[in-house]
Design an enzyme around this catalytic site. Structure first.
Site, PDB file in Angstrom:
ATOM      1  N   GLU A   1      -1.955  -0.141  -3.289  1.00 11.26           N
ATOM      2  CA  GLU A   1      -1.993  -1.252  -2.352  1.00 11.26           C
ATOM      3  C   GLU A   1      -2.914  -2.482  -2.921  1.00 11.26           C
ATOM      4  OE1 GLU A   1      -0.960   0.291   2.209  1.00 11.26           O
ATOM      5  OE2 GLU A   1      -2.816   1.433   1.085  1.00 11.26           O
TER       6      GLU A   1
ATOM      7  N   GLU B   1       1.202   8.240   1.459  1.00  9.08           N
ATOM      8  CA  GLU B   1       0.797   8.468   3.012  1.00  9.08           C
ATOM      9  C   GLU B   1       1.220   9.207   3.897  1.00  9.08           C
ATOM     10  OE1 GLU B   1      -1.298   4.506   1.315  1.00  9.08           O
ATOM     11  OE2 GLU B   1       0.618   5.602   1.116  1.00  9.08           O
TER      12      GLU B   1
END
Length: 265
Positions: free
Chosen positions: A119, A139
């Site tokens: 990210e 995740e």
């Protein structure tokens, strides 16, 4: 007798000036540069220093050691400690993913960029990667979701079905595959991503500063109202997921080195 150099813990993020380029390095190599609150504060402060210096026109962000960034420090999460900068939560994960900057950022991905590490890459404008680098959003395997911009930005970089596969399976991409999908601008020989990124930064910095900023603003800026709504929904979902039992189980299982036991609650 000469004065001894002061000793103490090394800073967890550093900024070096290379002409008109800022080389910003995540510096927790033993933890694969995983992000805790200290890293978020230090990286955010480095970006503020970069933004305030008119002599610095572009920044290269990289990691020390064999990883770019392993993402959020799950041991911190398992202990219930926040990984955001407590003074500047508005800058988001790592003090970077929501940090407003009008100068270009280049990611020099020297190894794995996973979870929040990927990210950070997605929050940069250009990406150079070592040929042995990898990118992934794992995740969902930890009871979480890519809330630091991954769910919003990845689908803007690669086709949506590809973005969905990356985020739903957590399977990482190698650098060549990532370049084929447009996630990476340049693939460098192993160990050379910083050198290639600095060369690219020099090319960017050769442009007129106001012109470079205008290009970034017009090509990466989106309608502020719709972007704000997207982040608001992202944050709402994060609060919901983060309050779940599975969100506690995932980091706990990671810290205990066992398979997670999901309940769907």
């Amino acid at each position: 007798m000469a004065d001894e150099e002061p000793t103490g813990p090394a800073p967890v993020a550093t900024l070096e000036r290379r002409g008109s380029t800022a080389l910003i390095t995540l510096n927790r190599p033993r933890a694969l540069n995983a992000v805790n609150a200290e890293v978020s504060a230090a990286l955010g402060a480095a970006l503020e220093e970069f933004a305030a210096d008119p002599g610095l026109r572009v920044a290269v962000v990289t990691g020390a050691g064999r990883a770019f960034c392993a993402g959020m420090d799950l041991k911190e999460a398992a202990a219930g400690r926040d990984v955001m900068d407590p003074r500047h939560p508005e800058w988001g994960f790592a003090g970077l993913v929501r940090h407003p900057l009008d100068k270009p950022l280049i990611a020099a991905v020297n190894g794995p960029a996973l979870g929040g590490g990927a990210e950070i890459v997605l929050a940069c404008d250009l990406v150079v990667a070592d040929e042995n680098a990898t990118f992934g959003l794992p995740e969902v395997r930890h009871g979480l979701f890519p809330a630091a911009g991954g769910a919003l930005r990845l689908q803007q970089r690669v086709p949506r079905n590809v973005a969905l596969e990356i985020a739903l399976t957590g399977t990482p991409l190698d650098a060549v595959t990532a370049a084929g999908w447009g996630l990476v601008n340049r693939v460098a020989p192993a160990g050379k991503s910083v050198d290639v990124a600095l060369e690219l930064a020099e090319q960017v910095a050769a442009g007129a500063p106001l012109s470079v900023r205008a290009v970034k603003h017009l090509m990466t800026g989106r309608d502020s109202e719709s972007a704000a709504r997207a982040w608001d929904e992202n944050d709402r979902v994060w609060r919901e997921i983060n309050a779940s039992d599975d969100a506690k189980e995932g980091p706990r299982a990671f810290a205990e080195k066992r398979a997670p036991q999901w309940t769907g609650r």
